[in-house]
Design a protein around this motif. Structure first.
Motif, PDB file in Angstrom:
ATOM      1  N   ARG A  72     -35.756 -19.769 -25.522  1.00  0.00           N
ATOM      2  CA  ARG A  72     -35.340 -18.528 -25.965  1.00  0.00           C
ATOM      3  C   ARG A  72     -36.217 -17.600 -25.104  1.00  0.00           C
ATOM      4  O   ARG A  72     -37.385 -17.841 -24.722  1.00  0.00           O
ATOM      5  CB  ARG A  72     -35.741 -18.306 -27.374  1.00  0.00           C
ATOM      6  CG  ARG A  72     -35.075 -18.804 -28.310  1.00  0.00           C
ATOM      7  CD  ARG A  72     -33.412 -17.981 -28.373  1.00  0.00           C
ATOM      8  NE  ARG A  72     -33.953 -16.762 -28.828  1.00  0.00           N
ATOM      9  CZ  ARG A  72     -33.891 -16.408 -30.226  1.00  0.00           C
ATOM     10  NH1 ARG A  72     -33.522 -17.260 -30.900  1.00  0.00           N
ATOM     11  NH2 ARG A  72     -33.680 -14.770 -30.346  1.00  0.00           N
ATOM     12  N   THR A  73     -35.769 -16.484 -24.701  1.00  0.00           N
ATOM     13  CA  THR A  73     -36.507 -15.350 -23.882  1.00  0.00           C
ATOM     14  C   THR A  73     -36.447 -14.167 -24.956  1.00  0.00           C
ATOM     15  O   THR A  73     -35.674 -13.447 -25.389  1.00  0.00           O
ATOM     16  CB  THR A  73     -35.593 -14.934 -22.759  1.00  0.00           C
ATOM     17  OG1 THR A  73     -35.642 -16.078 -21.645  1.00  0.00           O
ATOM     18  CG2 THR A  73     -36.508 -13.756 -21.965  1.00  0.00           C
ATOM     19  N   VAL A  74     -38.154 -14.019 -25.042  1.00  0.00           N
ATOM     20  CA  VAL A  74     -38.229 -12.931 -26.101  1.00  0.00           C
ATOM     21  C   VAL A  74     -38.807 -11.590 -25.410  1.00  0.00           C
ATOM     22  O   VAL A  74     -39.647 -11.656 -24.638  1.00  0.00           O
ATOM     23  CB  VAL A  74     -39.253 -13.417 -26.926  1.00  0.00           C
ATOM     24  CG1 VAL A  74     -40.011 -12.304 -27.908  1.00  0.00           C
ATOM     25  CG2 VAL A  74     -38.837 -14.834 -27.831  1.00  0.00           C
ATOM     26  N   ALA A  76     -38.873  -6.933 -26.036  1.00  0.00           N
ATOM     27  CA  ALA A  76     -39.088  -6.185 -26.998  1.00  0.00           C
ATOM     28  C   ALA A  76     -38.115  -5.891 -27.997  1.00  0.00           C
ATOM     29  O   ALA A  76     -38.613  -5.687 -29.331  1.00  0.00           O
ATOM     30  CB  ALA A  76     -39.537  -4.646 -26.352  1.00  0.00           C
ATOM     31  N   GLY A  77     -36.780  -6.047 -27.803  1.00  0.00           N
ATOM     32  CA  GLY A  77     -35.975  -6.024 -28.661  1.00  0.00           C
ATOM     33  C   GLY A  77     -35.755  -7.070 -29.842  1.00  0.00           C
ATOM     34  O   GLY A  77     -35.650  -6.951 -31.042  1.00  0.00           O
ATOM     35  N   GLU A  78     -36.306  -8.137 -29.255  1.00  0.00           N
ATOM     36  CA  GLU A  78     -36.474  -9.440 -30.072  1.00  0.00           C
ATOM     37  C   GLU A  78     -37.691  -9.183 -30.965  1.00  0.00           C
ATOM     38  O   GLU A  78     -37.421  -9.591 -32.389  1.00  0.00           O
ATOM     39  CB  GLU A  78     -36.452 -10.591 -29.378  1.00  0.00           C
ATOM     40  CG  GLU A  78     -35.377 -11.144 -28.824  1.00  0.00           C
ATOM     41  CD  GLU A  78     -34.860 -10.364 -27.457  1.00  0.00           C
ATOM     42  OE1 GLU A  78     -33.732 -10.368 -27.170  1.00  0.00           O
ATOM     43  OE2 GLU A  78     -35.747  -9.732 -26.975  1.00  0.00           O
ATOM     44  N   LEU A  79     -38.885  -8.808 -30.842  1.00  0.00           N
ATOM     45  CA  LEU A  79     -39.906  -8.369 -31.762  1.00  0.00           C
ATOM     46  C   LEU A  79     -39.556  -7.354 -32.468  1.00  0.00           C
ATOM     47  O   LEU A  79     -39.707  -7.484 -33.634  1.00  0.00           O
ATOM     48  CB  LEU A  79     -41.135  -7.982 -30.740  1.00  0.00           C
ATOM     49  CG  LEU A  79     -41.618  -9.123 -30.008  1.00  0.00           C
ATOM     50  CD1 LEU A  79     -43.107  -8.555 -29.409  1.00  0.00           C
ATOM     51  CD2 LEU A  79     -41.946 -10.483 -30.547  1.00  0.00           C
ATOM     52  N   ALA A  80     -38.567  -6.472 -32.110  1.00  0.00           N
ATOM     53  CA  ALA A  80     -38.248  -5.351 -33.351  1.00  0.00           C
ATOM     54  C   ALA A  80     -37.391  -6.219 -34.190  1.00  0.00           C
ATOM     55  O   ALA A  80     -37.416  -5.633 -35.196  1.00  0.00           O
ATOM     56  CB  ALA A  80     -37.440  -4.233 -32.554  1.00  0.00           C
ATOM     57  N   ASP A  81     -36.575  -6.912 -33.852  1.00  0.00           N
ATOM     58  CA  ASP A  81     -35.693  -7.833 -34.858  1.00  0.00           C
ATOM     59  C   ASP A  81     -36.543  -8.594 -35.774  1.00  0.00           C
ATOM     60  O   ASP A  81     -36.326  -8.546 -36.866  1.00  0.00           O
ATOM     61  CB  ASP A  81     -34.654  -8.745 -34.006  1.00  0.00           C
ATOM     62  CG  ASP A  81     -33.513  -8.011 -33.235  1.00  0.00           C
ATOM     63  OD1 ASP A  81     -33.338  -6.719 -33.658  1.00  0.00           O
ATOM     64  OD2 ASP A  81     -33.113  -8.584 -32.458  1.00  0.00           O
ATOM     65  N   VAL A  82     -37.782  -9.153 -35.200  1.00  0.00           N
ATOM     66  CA  VAL A  82     -38.558  -9.968 -35.988  1.00  0.00           C
ATOM     67  C   VAL A  82     -39.270  -8.962 -37.009  1.00  0.00           C
ATOM     68  O   VAL A  82     -39.361  -9.405 -38.444  1.00  0.00           O
ATOM     69  CB  VAL A  82     -39.584 -10.450 -35.113  1.00  0.00           C
ATOM     70  CG1 VAL A  82     -41.041 -10.798 -36.130  1.00  0.00           C
ATOM     71  CG2 VAL A  82     -39.338 -11.724 -34.515  1.00  0.00           C
ATOM     72  N   LEU A  83     -39.389  -7.933 -36.852  1.00  0.00           N
ATOM     73  CA  LEU A  83     -40.111  -6.647 -37.923  1.00  0.00           C
ATOM     74  C   LEU A  83     -38.970  -6.487 -38.780  1.00  0.00           C
ATOM     75  O   LEU A  83     -39.496  -6.461 -39.840  1.00  0.00           O
ATOM     76  CB  LEU A  83     -40.463  -5.463 -37.196  1.00  0.00           C
ATOM     77  CG  LEU A  83     -41.051  -4.259 -37.924  1.00  0.00           C
ATOM     78  CD1 LEU A  83     -42.313  -4.807 -38.576  1.00  0.00           C
ATOM     79  CD2 LEU A  83     -41.622  -3.105 -37.203  1.00  0.00           C
ATOM     80  N   VAL A  84     -38.002  -6.364 -38.370  1.00  0.00           N
ATOM     81  CA  VAL A  84     -36.734  -6.023 -39.606  1.00  0.00           C
ATOM     82  C   VAL A  84     -36.651  -7.643 -40.497  1.00  0.00           C
ATOM     83  O   VAL A  84     -36.962  -7.172 -41.851  1.00  0.00           O
ATOM     84  CB  VAL A  84     -35.259  -5.978 -38.885  1.00  0.00           C
ATOM     85  CG1 VAL A  84     -34.404  -6.137 -39.861  1.00  0.00           C
ATOM     86  CG2 VAL A  84     -35.208  -4.907 -38.084  1.00  0.00           C
ATOM     87  N   ASP A  85     -36.809  -8.702 -39.896  1.00  0.00           N
ATOM     88  CA  ASP A  85     -37.071  -9.952 -40.763  1.00  0.00           C
ATOM     89  C   ASP A  85     -38.024  -9.851 -41.528  1.00  0.00           C
ATOM     90  O   ASP A  85     -37.991 -10.245 -42.769  1.00  0.00           O
ATOM     91  CB  ASP A  85     -36.890 -11.134 -39.909  1.00  0.00           C
ATOM     92  CG  ASP A  85     -35.646 -11.371 -39.035  1.00  0.00           C
ATOM     93  OD1 ASP A  85     -34.513 -10.743 -39.440  1.00  0.00           O
ATOM     94  OD2 ASP A  85     -35.690 -12.133 -38.102  1.00  0.00           O
TER      95      ASP A  85
END
Length: 278
Positions: A72-74, A76-85
């Motif tokens: 996986r390449t992480v 800023a968008g992926e971290l924003a998705d983590v905040l949603v989770d």
């Protein structure tokens, strides 16, 4: 990763995220920067927890949270998705989000996509709202290469931190040490690459932010300059700018000054959110 003493965890799309929880009452969520961790907020966590329920996670691949899944390449968008989770799983209700750097980007994106979850925003030397000239594109491409990041970080981190306290110096040393490892350099480089993507530019969507917003900027930061603070304030309707004589991690350099601004702001933001919901 198993249980971490003093921390709880929730499952996200990028694996378990460990977090500290302190205090009771209305929620405040603290989001840290690239290659940092929740301990950056150590100087203000107790002061906030006297008034609020404080949640301070470590991003995937950071601090006590699990490693980023293989392959996986992480960004800023992926971290924003983590905040949603994270907010899905914990469901704390409308929260005041305090986001530093990429943490500010994630907080602001949540305010755009899920405004019902955000009572207020405190954006601390935050990305997502600055003009994107050729020098920005070049810098993100170069620092997006793990080998270059690994060589540059011992010089870059002290410059953006501008340390003036023992806590600043601890954060600086630990961030440099993380970036010197292969895993840390790959994590940091993935985030830096994402800073050059068009999706990192939230300015076209900023008018959707309805939550009260406090923009806190440390003027000694060479990455997010005072001009970036003004651009962030100009992009977000009704945002207020407060400038500090610090580097990138304002709340570590000037915890008393930070709390003096953020405590009344968070209280007012929560009052307004409750009034709107009534």
């Amino acid at each position: 990763m198993g249980n971490v003493p003093g921390m709880a965890s929730v499952r996200t799309g990028l694996g378990p995220v460990h977090f500290v929880e302190r205090g009771q009452g209305l929620p405040v969520v603290l989001l840290h920067a690239n290659l940092h961790d929740h301990r950056d907020y150590g100087g203000v966590l107790d002061g906030l927890a006297e008034h609020f329920r404080v949640l301070a996670p470590d991003w995937p691949g950071h601090g006590a949270s699990g490693p980023i899944p293989p392959g996986r390449t992480v960004g800023a968008g992926e971290l924003a998705d983590v905040l949603v989770d994270f907010t899905d799983r914990l469901d704390p209700g409308p929260a005041v989000l305090v986001g530093n750097s990429v943490g500010g980007f994630a907080a602001a994106r949540l305010a755009i996509t899920h405004p019902e979850r955000v009572a207020g925003l405190v954006l601390v030397n935050s990305g997502g709202f600055t003009r994107r000239g050729p020098h920005v594109a070049l810098g993100t491409r170069l620092l997006g290469r793990p080998g270059i990041y690994r060589r540059v970080s011992p010089f870059l981190v002290p410059r953006y931190m501008a340390p003036r306290t023992e806590e600043d110096r601890r954060i600086t040393a630990e961030t440099v040490a993380r970036g010197s490892s292969g895993t840390g350099a790959r994590t940091a480089a993935g985030l830096w690459r994402s800073f050059g993507h068009t999706s990192f530019d939230l300015r076209p969507l900023a008018a959707r932010i309805t939550a009260p917003t406090l923009v806190a900027f440390g003027r000694r930061d060479i990455v997010f300059t005072r001009g970036a603070g003004r651009q962030t304030r100009a992009a977000i309707p009704g945002a207020r700018l407060r400038t500090f004589d610090t580097g990138h991690v304002v709340f570590a350099s000037d915890p008393a000054g930070f709390l003096a601004e953020v405590l009344p702001f968070a209280e007012a933001a929560h009052r307004a959110a409750r009034g709107a919901a009534a």
